[in-house]
Design an enzyme around this catalytic site. Structure first.
Site, PDB file in Angstrom:
ATOM      1  N   GLN A   1     -10.179  -2.457   2.962  1.00 58.03           N
ATOM      2  CA  GLN A   1      -9.612  -3.095   4.124  1.00 58.03           C
ATOM      3  C   GLN A   1      -9.601  -2.158   5.364  1.00 58.03           C
ATOM      4  O   GLN A   1      -9.012  -2.601   6.272  1.00 58.03           O
ATOM      5  CB  GLN A   1      -8.423  -3.600   3.805  1.00 58.03           C
ATOM      6  CG  GLN A   1      -7.006  -2.829   3.432  1.00 58.03           C
ATOM      7  CD  GLN A   1      -5.954  -3.650   3.029  1.00 58.03           C
ATOM      8  OE1 GLN A   1      -5.766  -4.077   1.860  1.00 58.03           O
ATOM      9  NE2 GLN A   1      -4.971  -3.873   4.003  1.00 58.03           N
TER      10      GLN A   1
ATOM     11  N   HIS B   1       9.709  -3.518   3.305  1.00 56.77           N
ATOM     12  CA  HIS B   1       9.235  -3.699   2.100  1.00 56.77           C
ATOM     13  C   HIS B   1      10.369  -3.973   1.057  1.00 56.77           C
ATOM     14  O   HIS B   1      10.369  -4.808   0.066  1.00 56.77           O
ATOM     15  CB  HIS B   1       8.515  -2.582   1.228  1.00 56.77           C
ATOM     16  CG  HIS B   1       7.278  -2.120   1.996  1.00 56.77           C
ATOM     17  ND1 HIS B   1       7.038  -1.068   2.864  1.00 56.77           N
ATOM     18  CD2 HIS B   1       5.794  -2.707   2.222  1.00 56.77           C
ATOM     19  CE1 HIS B   1       5.890  -1.006   3.445  1.00 56.77           C
ATOM     20  NE2 HIS B   1       5.283  -1.735   2.893  1.00 56.77           N
TER      21      HIS B   1
ATOM     22  N   ASN C   1       4.275   4.026   1.019  1.00 58.06           N
ATOM     23  CA  ASN C   1       4.996   4.352   2.159  1.00 58.06           C
ATOM     24  C   ASN C   1       5.813   3.211   2.433  1.00 58.06           C
ATOM     25  O   ASN C   1       5.976   2.753   3.536  1.00 58.06           O
ATOM     26  CB  ASN C   1       3.844   4.569   3.375  1.00 58.06           C
ATOM     27  CG  ASN C   1       4.560   5.294   4.355  1.00 58.06           C
ATOM     28  OD1 ASN C   1       4.209   4.946   5.598  1.00 58.06           O
ATOM     29  ND2 ASN C   1       5.187   6.245   4.199  1.00 58.06           N
TER      30      ASN C   1
ATOM     31  N   MET D   1       0.903  -1.269  -0.213  1.00 57.94           N
ATOM     32  CA  MET D   1       0.161   0.119   0.242  1.00 57.94           C
ATOM     33  C   MET D   1       0.734   1.242  -0.090  1.00 57.94           C
ATOM     34  O   MET D   1       0.592   2.423   0.416  1.00 57.94           O
ATOM     35  CB  MET D   1      -0.781  -0.124   1.293  1.00 57.94           C
ATOM     36  CG  MET D   1      -1.910  -1.202   1.234  1.00 57.94           C
ATOM     37  SD  MET D   1      -3.400  -0.960   2.070  1.00 57.94           S
ATOM     38  CE  MET D   1      -2.967  -0.639   3.797  1.00 57.94           C
TER      39      MET D   1
HETATM   40  O1  PAF Z   1       0.117  -5.903   3.860  1.00 57.16           O
HETATM   41  C1  PAF Z   1      -0.484  -4.753   2.789  1.00 57.16           C
HETATM   42  O2  PAF Z   1       0.277  -3.823   2.731  1.00 57.16           O
HETATM   43  C2  PAF Z   1      -1.730  -4.718   2.247  1.00 57.16           C
HETATM   44  O3  PAF Z   1      -2.545  -5.653   3.363  1.00 57.16           O
HETATM   45  C3  PAF Z   1      -1.707  -5.659   1.095  1.00 57.16           C
HETATM   46  C4  PAF Z   1      -1.434  -6.968   1.105  1.00 57.16           C
HETATM   47  C5  PAF Z   1      -0.995  -4.803   0.071  1.00 57.16           C
HETATM   48  C6  PAF Z   1      -3.265  -5.825   0.515  1.00 57.16           C
HETATM   49  O4  PAF Z   1      -3.868  -4.389   0.233  1.00 57.16           O
END
Ligand code: PAF
Length: 282
Positions: free
Chosen positions: A61, A37, A32, A30
């Protein structure tokens, strides 16, 4: 690195890679982006010839109490960070690409059981949104590998279940949690901690370690869970849970079971909610 917004453009690129018999790993995010990451990106690179990272702040979500509008959006910096790290494609879809029928009319994917416990209790509907968007992203990207962080352990298990149950030809790969030197798990939310809260925050991981050591040395689960809860509350956490569960299905373990377990915790420091976990038998 190419930044792609349109599904058709993404599909054309993927088709050309496929024609060259190249494999594809996918890291959904998502945005940021932080070192956590980027470690998933490295993991993806070890699996496949090509890597696609998506950035999509998924509205379904977020539950009503959470602030979608204030979710940190740092697209330019994320784009630079990815381009410096050998990402082949940054997929940055518009909301209409992900939800062509709108948020209310969208097909929903739901993983019962696993999605209803722990985080599912405190963030009602959260995992339905995650399962839905991940399924959509998998259909768009069609990866051979999909990389998810262990920090969101419940999410990782839900995605594994979803892939298995829907017979998707995708291997789910787990990336280990990245930590600050004092143990705090890297998270986009850490930036919201003030200096005092930042000083308290590492207690969550320290208490999970303490819980693992005490449980594996013979104390009962409820005794260890209760003491761990008190430790975190004492230092200032407003705690949602700190529990010992079976690592794969997150159910409560039978007495005297010591393998295949995980400790999971979630709690607030001020308005910032932190989660973390620790596998017991590694
Ligand atoms: O972990 C996240 O950043 C989110 O839950 C994902 C897997 C990208 C789904 O929007």
């Amino acid at each position: 690195m190419q930044t792609v917004q349109e599904a058709a453009t993404l599909r054309a690129m993927i088709r050309s890679w496929r024609e060259q018999r190249q494999s594809l790993a996918f890291v959904p995010t998502m945005g940021n982006l932080h070192e956590g990451h980027f470690s998933l990106l490295r993991r993806a690179h070890n699996c496949a010839d090509r890597v696609v990272v998506s950035i999509f702040v998924n509205p379904t979500q977020f539950d009503s109490g959470e602030d979608l509008a204030h979710y940190p959006r740092t697209f330019e910096a994320d784009q630079v960070g990815l381009s410096e790290r050998d990402c082949d494609v940054l997929f940055f879809p518009a909301i209409e690409t992900m939800y062509p029928y709108g948020l209310e009319q969208t097909v929903r994917v739901r993983v019962p059981g696993l999605g209803d416990t722990l985080e599912g209790v405190y963030r009602v509907g959260h995992f339905d949104g995650v399962s839905t968007v991940v399924s959509k992203l998998f259909n768009l990207v069609q990866p051979d590998y999909a990389v998810f962080g262990e920090k969101d352990w419940q999410q990782l298990q839900i995605v594994r279940h979803l892939v298995d149950d829907l017979s998707l030809p995708i291997e789910v790969v787990a990336g280990p949690t990245q930590r600050e030197p004092d143990g705090l798990a890297l998270s986009s939310r850490n930036r919201f901690l003030n200096a005092q809260q930042r000083a308290i925050a590492p207690a969550m991981y320290a208490t999970l370690c303490w819980m693992r050591d005490n449980y594996t040395s013979g104390h009962t689960r409820t005794v260890v869970e209760t003491a761990a809860r008190a430790r975190l509350q004492r230092v200032g956490f407003e705690l949602d849970y700190i529990v010992i569960r079976r690592a794969t299905d997150l159910t409560e373990p039978e007495k005297y079971i010591h393998t295949g377990l995980i400790g999971l915790a979630a709690g607030h420091l001020g308005s910032t909610r932190l989660i973390d976990n620790i596998l017991f038998d590694v």
